[in-house]
Design an enzyme around this catalytic site. Structure first.
Site, mmCIF file in Angstrom:
data_model
loop_
_atom_site.group_PDB
_atom_site.id
_atom_site.type_symbol
_atom_site.label_atom_id
_atom_site.label_comp_id
_atom_site.label_asym_id
_atom_site.label_seq_id
_atom_site.Cartn_x
_atom_site.Cartn_y
_atom_site.Cartn_z
ATOM 1 C CB SER A 15 -0.896 0.016 1.240
ATOM 2 O OG SER A 15 -1.374 1.337 1.453
ATOM 3 C CG HIS A 40 -4.044 -1.540 -1.278
ATOM 4 N ND1 HIS A 40 -5.161 -2.335 -1.468
ATOM 5 C CD2 HIS A 40 -4.367 -0.684 -0.270
ATOM 6 C CE1 HIS A 40 -6.111 -1.982 -0.606
ATOM 7 N NE2 HIS A 40 -5.660 -0.986 0.133
ATOM 8 C CG ASP A 42 -5.051 2.493 1.211
ATOM 9 O OD1 ASP A 42 -6.042 1.737 1.178
ATOM 10 O OD2 ASP A 42 -3.920 2.122 1.592
ATOM 11 C CG MET A 44 -8.225 7.383 2.912
ATOM 12 S SD MET A 44 -7.201 7.469 4.385
ATOM 13 C CE MET A 44 -6.440 5.847 4.352
ATOM 14 C CG HIS A 73 -9.263 0.381 0.070
ATOM 15 N ND1 HIS A 73 -8.635 0.082 1.265
ATOM 16 C CD2 HIS A 73 -10.605 0.390 0.356
ATOM 17 C CE1 HIS A 73 -9.538 -0.088 2.219
ATOM 18 N NE2 HIS A 73 -10.733 0.104 1.699
ATOM 19 C CG MET A 75 -11.205 3.463 2.645
ATOM 20 S SD MET A 75 -9.636 3.394 3.533
ATOM 21 C CE MET A 75 -8.497 3.507 2.165
ATOM 22 C CG ASP A 182 -6.117 -2.704 3.672
ATOM 23 O OD1 ASP A 182 -4.996 -2.422 4.138
ATOM 24 O OD2 ASP A 182 -6.799 -1.904 2.989
HETATM 25 C C1 DX5 Z 1 -6.144 1.703 6.002
HETATM 26 C C2 DX5 Z 1 -5.739 1.386 4.588
HETATM 27 C C3 DX5 Z 1 -4.637 0.417 4.492
HETATM 28 C C4 DX5 Z 1 -3.323 0.908 5.046
HETATM 29 C C5 DX5 Z 1 -2.542 -0.263 5.519
HETATM 30 O O1 DX5 Z 1 -7.275 2.500 5.985
HETATM 31 O O2 DX5 Z 1 -6.842 0.857 3.867
HETATM 32 O O3 DX5 Z 1 -4.450 -0.025 3.153
HETATM 33 O O4 DX5 Z 1 -2.555 1.610 4.126
HETATM 34 O O5 DX5 Z 1 -1.424 0.205 6.167
HETATM 35 P P1 DX5 Z 1 -0.613 -0.674 7.192
HETATM 36 O O6 DX5 Z 1 -0.096 -1.868 6.453
HETATM 37 O O7 DX5 Z 1 0.455 0.239 7.658
HETATM 38 O O8 DX5 Z 1 -1.560 -1.077 8.289
HETATM 39 ZN ZN ZN Z 2 -6.456 -0.120 1.906
#
Ligand code: DX5
Ligand code: ZN
Length: 242
Positions: A15, A40, A42, A44, A73, A75, A182
């Site tokens: 990620s 991956h 993320d 947000m 992903h 969010m 995740d």
């Molecule tokens: C959290 C994200 C994850 C995050 C994971 O909201 O969806 O993908 O980046 O990070 P680590 O591996 O540091 O927990």
């Molecule tokens: Zn994620």
């Protein structure tokens, strides 16, 4: 013993949330050299989760840097409004949350119409049972092992029985559907998740946050998974010879 996954290679999805954004291309290329299977991304929005990250421009910048699939992903409160933009930028798959979506079936169909892979995500407090009606329509299920919104959190061990239940459901309803985890995945928790039935692991901090660098992080994860009896060794070998 893992639930039916013993002879299946585990895939790693670093990620970029934990990457050094000033060296993003370089770090993603290194993760690819070390055997990452997908990247991956993320996204947000500060509404769906209490944090903001970045948008499609990052996918556009990464597209020429790596041949790996870019999984996004989302969010965000209204994922449907952003599929086109991310698809044009070069996204290969979308992960959308079950939570807060009143029309999830429609959302999944929209991704299908774009000919992209699609996965459904469930938060730690969401029961596995909600997947029953959507499993046929997805390529993968992602079980959050932390509450979404931030990297570098502790793996919630209370999610392990649920991961086992999701694996059982997948074997019963849609064998071949991927089961991804995740949050808080490292050399200690990765084998637990795999033993519970996961076959794709997202890892941010344990890859991009490793003090010795991305290669060392990837190697440590691969070794832990291999030690637990799963044949994810290609990445580690590539790292050693890099
Ligand atoms: C959290 C994200 C994850 C995050 C994971 O909201 O969806 O993908 O980046 O990070 P680590 O591996 O540091 O927990
Ligand atoms: Zn994620």
């Amino acid at each position: 013993m893992s639930a039916g996954m013993n002879n299946t290679a585990v895939k790693l999805a670093p990620s970029i949330l934990a990457a050094d954004f000033a060296r993003l291309g370089e770090q993603v290329a290194e993760a690819e050299r070390c055997g990452a299977d997908r990247i991956h991304v993320d996204v947000m929005d500060g509404h769906f989760v209490p944090n903001i990250s970045f948008g499609a421009v990052v996918v556009e910048s990464l597209r020429p840097v790596t041949r790996l699939p870019l999984e996004v992903h989302l969010m965000i409160t209204d994922p449907d409004a952003f599929f086109d933009e991310f698809a044009t930028a070069g996204a290969d798959s979308f992960l959308v949350h079950w939570e807060g979506n009143n029309n999830l079936h429609r959302t999944l169909q929209r991704v299908r119409a774009l000919k992209k892979r699609v996965g459904v995500v469930i938060n730690p407090a969401t029961p596995a049972a909600v997947l029953e009606e959507v499993l046929q329509d997805v390529d993968l299920v992602l079980v959050m092992t932390v509450n979404p919104g931030f990297g570098h959190q502790h793996f919630l061990h209370t999610t392990l029985p649920k991961i086992r239940r999701v694996r059982e459901m997948i074997e019963r309803v849609k064998p071949g559907c991927e089961l991804e985890l995740d949050g808080g995945i490292d050399a200690t928790t990765a084998p637990l998740g795999v033993a519970a039935g996961a076959n794709v692991l997202v890892a941010g901090t344990s890859v991009f946050g490793d003090r010795k660098g991305v290669a060392a992080g990837m190697e440590r994860l691969c070794a832990a998974i291999k030690q637990a009896g799963n044949p994810k060794t290609i990445g580690a070998q590539q790292c050693n010879s890099a």
